[in-house]
Each structure stands twice: as C-alpha cells, then as structure tokens.
Write an enzyme that holds these catalytic residues in place. Structure first.
Site, PDB file in Angstrom:
ATOM      1  N   GLU A   1      -4.795  -9.623   3.520  1.00  0.00           N
ATOM      2  CA  GLU A   1      -5.583  -9.306   4.592  1.00  0.00           C
ATOM      3  C   GLU A   1      -6.782 -10.399   4.739  1.00  0.00           C
ATOM      4  O   GLU A   1      -7.118 -10.729   5.990  1.00  0.00           O
ATOM      5  CB  GLU A   1      -6.217  -8.123   4.718  1.00  0.00           C
TER       6      GLU A   1
ATOM      7  N   GLU B   1       0.906  -1.151   0.094  1.00  0.00           N
ATOM      8  CA  GLU B   1       0.022  -0.010   0.390  1.00  0.00           C
ATOM      9  C   GLU B   1       0.932   1.390  -0.037  1.00  0.00           C
ATOM     10  O   GLU B   1       0.535   2.233  -0.698  1.00  0.00           O
ATOM     11  CB  GLU B   1      -0.996  -0.041   1.091  1.00  0.00           C
TER      12      GLU B   1
END
Length: 267
Positions: free
Chosen positions: A141, A121
């Site tokens: 995730e 990210e």
C-alpha cells in the site's frame, strides 16, 4: 470437484469467488475465482463475511478452507474501487476481512503465488496458513500513498514484532514463503505440487479433535492475545472447567482408557 455441494441460495451469486461443501469430509471451501490474479472487489469483501457467517451455522461443516483458482492466491484489491467507495464502506474493510478470525470453526488458507494486500490480510486472519514454495507475501500500500486497511499491519506486528513489520509495511517488501515460515508468518511451507495434499491432510487431522474443545481453544487464544498473563491464565482455567463438564471430554477419557479412537459429537 466431485463430492462437493453448493451451500444455499444466499451464496449462489457471489462476486469473484464460490463456496462449496464436502459433507463426507465435513469441509467447506471458499474459492477465490477471478484468475489470473484473483483481484478482490469491494462487494466481494462483504460477501466473504456473509460466507463465513453462513458456514458458521452449517452443521455439515467442521473445517473451512480458503483457496484460489490458478497460480496466484490474490494480488490484492481492486484499486479503482477504493476511490469509488464511500467512507462508510471503507470503514468496514477490516471487519469483513476479519471474518475468518471471528468464525468459531478452524480456518485453513492455502497460498500460492502472489499473496498481496487484502489477499495477505485475509490469510493473516485465518488460523492455519499453508503456503506453496511459490508464494510471495506483501503489503504494497505504501506504493499507492496508503497503509494497509484491513488489519494487515496490526496482525503482523502481533505475530512477528514491530521491526519486521516495519520492514514489510514501510518498504512494501515481498517476503518469499521460506522466509515467511522462518519469521512465523505461515504454518507450513510445501512444494507447489503438494499444496492441496498438505491442505487435505490438515483438514483430516483437525476433524479428529473434539469440535467444542477446538472452538473453545480458538476463542480463548484470540481473546487473550492482548491480555496480561494473569488474565489469560484465569480465562484458560474457566474454559478448562467448562469443558470438564462436556460429553466430549468424558468420551475422550473413556476412549483413552479403552485404547480406542474417540467419537466426538461436539457437546
């Protein structure tokens, strides 16, 4: 590294990374330094924001490089930290990791090895992603019963579309560097031994352009990513008109006519 200086006292005690400046090359390096996996702690996220905001105002710096010590860029965040963090802290995750995008200066990230979770990210928030052929990208995730929380799925969908983003996010897929290049996730893929040289080369290239024009281009492209074509063209015209009055544009035209390298000053 020789020729590098530390920034200032505000960035002298950092959690898991360091900041160095090379004034001769108008370059600052934000270096993840918690090997072997450079796991990103909760306090480190806010400090990364502070680092970018500090470098934003450092007149010695034209280009910022994000890189890491060791064979992996980052395997992601400190999992236990998510359970310990307050809702207020968690709500700021995306804002902190978006700091490279908000910074007006060009930001290059050099990726090798694991580039997972918040490491991915953070890379997605940079302007240029140069990856070693050892790099692997993932948002894992879902394996924890969660979703990306620092802008990963949103940025990816803008870059590569909903189908490929679902493939990465909903299946927690690892994407190798060559595939990431084909999909438009990274800017360049090089042999592992050439990662530093390729990064240095891009830094030197970016330094040849007018600082004001680069800042304007970055903000315009970021601001118009979600706009209609009509609005984007209108804003582009206003930015073009403003740059028309700049000293750097005048210098660029004069240098072109004289067939000499321009000397841009950033105004």
């Amino acid at each position: 590294m020789t020729g590098y200086e530390f920034v200032d006292h505000r960035l002298s005690k950092l959690d898991g990374f360091q900041v160095e400046i090379d004034p001769a090359h108008e370059r600052a390096d934000i270096i993840l330094n918690r090997p072997p996996f450079n796991i990103v702690s909760m306090p480190q996220r806010d400090q990364l924001r502070l680092a970018f905001e500090t470098l934003e105002h450092d007149q010695r710096v034209r280009v910022i490089v994000v890189r890491a010590i060791g064979e992996h860029f980052s395997s992601g965040g400190n999992i236990a930290g998510f359970m310990e963090a307050t809702p207020e802290t968690v709500s700021k995750l995306a804002w902190n990791i978006a700091s490279p995008a908000r910074c007006s200066k060009p930001v290059i990230v050099a990726n090798r090895g694991y580039c997972f979770g918040v490491g991915f990210e953070l890379s997605l928030a940079c302007d240029f992603r140069i990856a070693s052929d050892t790099a692997q990208f993932a948002l894992p995730e879902q394996k924890l019963g969660q979703i990306p929380g620092s802008g990963g799925s949103a940025r990816l969908q803008k870059m590569i579309g909903i189908t490929r983003t679902k493939d990465i996010v909903m299946r927690s897929r690892r994407i190798p560097a060559r595939q990431a290049l084909e999909w438009g996730i990274i800017t360049e893929c090089v042999a592992d031994k050439d990662l530093e040289a390729a990064t240095d080369k891009l830094v030197d290239e970016l330094r040849t352009f007018a600082p004001l024009a680069q800042r304007t281009a970055k903000k315009l492209l970021n601001d118009t990513e979600d706009s209609t074509l009509t609005i984007a063209i209108e804003l582009e015209g206003h930015c073009y008109s403003r740059l028309r009055q700049s000293d750097d544009f005048k210098e660029g035209v004069e240098a072109f006519d004289a067939k000499r390298p321009p000397k841009f000053v950033g105004r």
